[in-house]
Enzyme design. Structure first.
Site, mmCIF file in Angstrom:
data_model
loop_
_atom_site.group_PDB
_atom_site.id
_atom_site.type_symbol
_atom_site.label_atom_id
_atom_site.label_comp_id
_atom_site.label_asym_id
_atom_site.label_seq_id
_atom_site.Cartn_x
_atom_site.Cartn_y
_atom_site.Cartn_z
ATOM 1 N N HIS A 280 0.844 -1.208 0.000
ATOM 2 C CA HIS A 280 0.000 0.000 0.000
ATOM 3 C C HIS A 280 0.872 1.247 0.000
ATOM 4 C CE1 HIS A 280 0.247 0.990 4.362
ATOM 5 N NE2 HIS A 280 0.214 -0.308 4.573
ATOM 6 N N ASP A 292 6.311 0.970 6.599
ATOM 7 C CA ASP A 292 4.877 0.701 6.450
ATOM 8 C C ASP A 292 4.250 1.769 5.571
ATOM 9 O OD1 ASP A 292 2.291 -0.144 6.707
ATOM 10 O OD2 ASP A 292 2.052 0.503 8.771
ATOM 11 N N GLU A 326 -4.865 2.183 2.664
ATOM 12 C CA GLU A 326 -4.984 0.987 3.518
ATOM 13 C C GLU A 326 -5.142 1.394 4.970
ATOM 14 O OE1 GLU A 326 -3.810 -2.112 6.319
ATOM 15 O OE2 GLU A 326 -2.744 -0.256 5.978
ATOM 16 N N GLU A 327 -4.394 2.432 5.383
ATOM 17 C CA GLU A 327 -4.274 2.719 6.812
ATOM 18 C C GLU A 327 -5.572 3.148 7.479
ATOM 19 O OE1 GLU A 327 -1.966 1.768 8.436
ATOM 20 O OE2 GLU A 327 -0.051 1.923 7.384
ATOM 21 N N ASP A 354 3.271 -6.332 3.454
ATOM 22 C CA ASP A 354 2.892 -5.228 4.341
ATOM 23 C C ASP A 354 3.219 -5.543 5.798
ATOM 24 O OD1 ASP A 354 1.880 -2.897 5.381
ATOM 25 O OD2 ASP A 354 -0.216 -3.513 5.246
ATOM 26 N N HIS A 426 3.829 2.945 12.623
ATOM 27 C CA HIS A 426 2.923 4.078 12.871
ATOM 28 C C HIS A 426 3.531 5.125 13.815
ATOM 29 C CE1 HIS A 426 -0.867 1.434 11.859
ATOM 30 N NE2 HIS A 426 0.061 1.405 10.918
HETATM 31 ZN ZN LIG Z 1 0.805 -1.246 6.329
#
Ligand SMILES: [Zn+2]
Length: 467
Positions: A280, A292, A326-327, A354, A426
């Site tokens: 993503h 990520d 995606e997030e 991912d 994140h």
């Molecule tokens: Zn991800």
């Protein structure tokens, strides 16, 4: 190691046009691990001999920064990738339109007011509502589980509820981030704090998505660093009154335009049959989203670029898809499924990376037993980089391919050593230095070999009978 399987000759003829005659089958039946040995070795060599993927990832994340849904940096990154894919010589390069949620963090802060005055390290959770402009000042009730909140719900009224739940597994612990605000609101809390979902911390809060339950009021919610959460818990355990002031400007704007990035190496014989390979392209609005999922996206892109550059012309089409959003929505994955609904019966396989591009171990698989057995026969080709293992998973191994897996498409997730993934996930720390060039190269190799062999092998992977 599982025994190699034998495939029928007619299907193996001619998959290796760029590699010379010595690899063409000369006998009636050849194990897959022999038939594809030369092409797999070429892909592994090309993917691991230099740091091309790492350099490209560096350019992407340093030039554009994070790529949050609704941001100009996401769309700028997508424009740049589309241009680069065209110069790589990939075909059918396009951005497929997707409307995505547009949440904006704004300024945010948390202050401990009692038993002493100090700033707390926090990140609001994606989707949270704002506090009033003057903030919310309230006593804190710390709980270690939903059960403890239930047992102490009388005490939660008009308080800020903090879930201080140590990380066990992501799946178990992330429930508090996703559902915590509504659970706290049902108990009468005025705001919610959650210990960051992280397996290690240097006082860096970790954001992520949350969901409001329609049966509860909407209260602001943010993640505290694990250290701050534990400190507030210790104050409470000592019988001290804890008071926090939380201020958040978060707001949700109208949906924004984004795109899924799509490019192809066309199939030479059955172009309508497609192996999808991707990651993503969006990220959270902190750090660079290098791990990520910048690295997963670039790994998939690089795998397809190498297949093209080595002039391996697979029987089926290989399509790289970099899903958007995606997030905090999964809208890219849904839009891909809807835009390609008529073609899904011809999707031979969907692969996503991912979980960071750490040392690859193999793949996690969702689909039929017969397909799993065929994929296991590719294992020997990836043994030299120790990335051949294919293990079964009950659900879709990755989020963006889930809508495809639900429609019966066999699904693979790249399986990597995740021991450091939730240190940075994140958080502001998710920057390029957390990606190792050699590990990224091996991930590219594993993805390239798997995608190429499945796209070229004689028969399509068998689907489950019930699907
Ligand atoms: Zn991800």
């Amino acid at each position: 190691m599982k025994p190699c399987c034998v495939v029928v000759l007619s299907c193996l003829l001619g998959p290796l046009s760029g590699l010379g005659a010595q690899e063409r089958p000369t006998q009636v039946d050849r194990p897959m691990s022999e038939a594809y040995r030369t092409s797999a070795d070429s892909l592994i060599r090309a993917a691991t001999q230099d740091s091309a993927a790492y350099r490209r990832l560096g350019e992407l994340v340093d030039r554009f920064g994070h790529r949050f849904s609704g941001s100009a940096s996401l769309e700028g990154a997508i424009d740049w990738i589309l241009g680069e894919m065209k110069s790589d010589g990939l075909e059918q390069v396009r951005g497929e339109p997707v409307m995505v949620p547009h949440w904006v963090r704004g300024a945010e802060s948390a202050w401990l007011l009692r038993p002493r005055r100090a700033p707390l390290a926090l990140l609001g959770l994606g989707g949270s509502v704002a506090t009033p402009p003057a903030g919310i000042t309230a006593p804190v009730l710390v709980v270690a589980s939903f059960d403890e909140l239930q047992a102490r719900s009388e005490e939660a009224r008009n308080k800020i509820v903090l879930f201080d739940v140590p990380f066990t597994t992501y799946r178990e612990t992330v429930r508090y981030r996703v559902e915590g605000a509504s659970a706290a609101a049902r108990a009468g809390a005025v705001a919610c704090l959650v210990r960051s979902i992280a397996s290690f911390s240097i006082r860096s809060p970790h954001t992520g998505t949350m969901r409001y339950d329609s049966t509860a009021g909407r209260i602001p919610v943010a993640a505290l660093s694990t250290e701050d959460a534990a400190m507030l818990h210790r104050f409470q355990d000592r019988g001290e009154r804890v008071v926090v002031k939380l201020t958040m400007e978060a707001r949700t704007l109208t949906d924004a335009r984004s795109r899924n990035v799509v490019a192809e190496v066309p199939g030479r014989e059955r172009p309508e049959e497609v192996v999808v390979l991707g990651g993503h392209i969006d990220s959270w609005d902190v750090g660079q989203g290098a791990m990520d999922d910048g690295s997963g996206s670039v790994a998939a892109w690089e795998a397809v670029r190498l297949i093209h550059a080595l002039q391996l012309k697979p029987r089926r089409t290989i399509r790289v898809v970099l899903w958007t959003n995606e997030e905090n929505g999964g809208r890219g994955a849904q839009a891909y499924r809807d835009a390609h609904a008529a073609e899904l019966a011809d999707h031979a396989l969907a692969i996503e990376s991912d979980n960071g591009t750490f040392s690859p171990r193999g793949f996690r698989f969702s689909g039929s037993d017969a397909a799993l057995s065929q994929l296991s026969q590719i294992q020997p080709l990836l043994q030299r980089i120790e990335a051949g293992q294919v293990i079964r998973e009950a659900e879709s191994p990755e989020a963006d391919i889930a809508p495809l897996v639900e429609r019966g498409v066999p699904g693979l997730g790249l399986d990597v050593d995740r021991s450091r993934y939730f240190w940075f996930h994140h958080s502001q720390g998710d920057m390029l230095d957390k990606v190792d060039p050699a590990e990224l190269g091996r991930c590219v190799a594993a993805l390239a070999v798997m995608a190429y062999v499945v796209a070229d092998m004689p028969g399509a992977l068998p689907r489950s009978a019930t699907r």
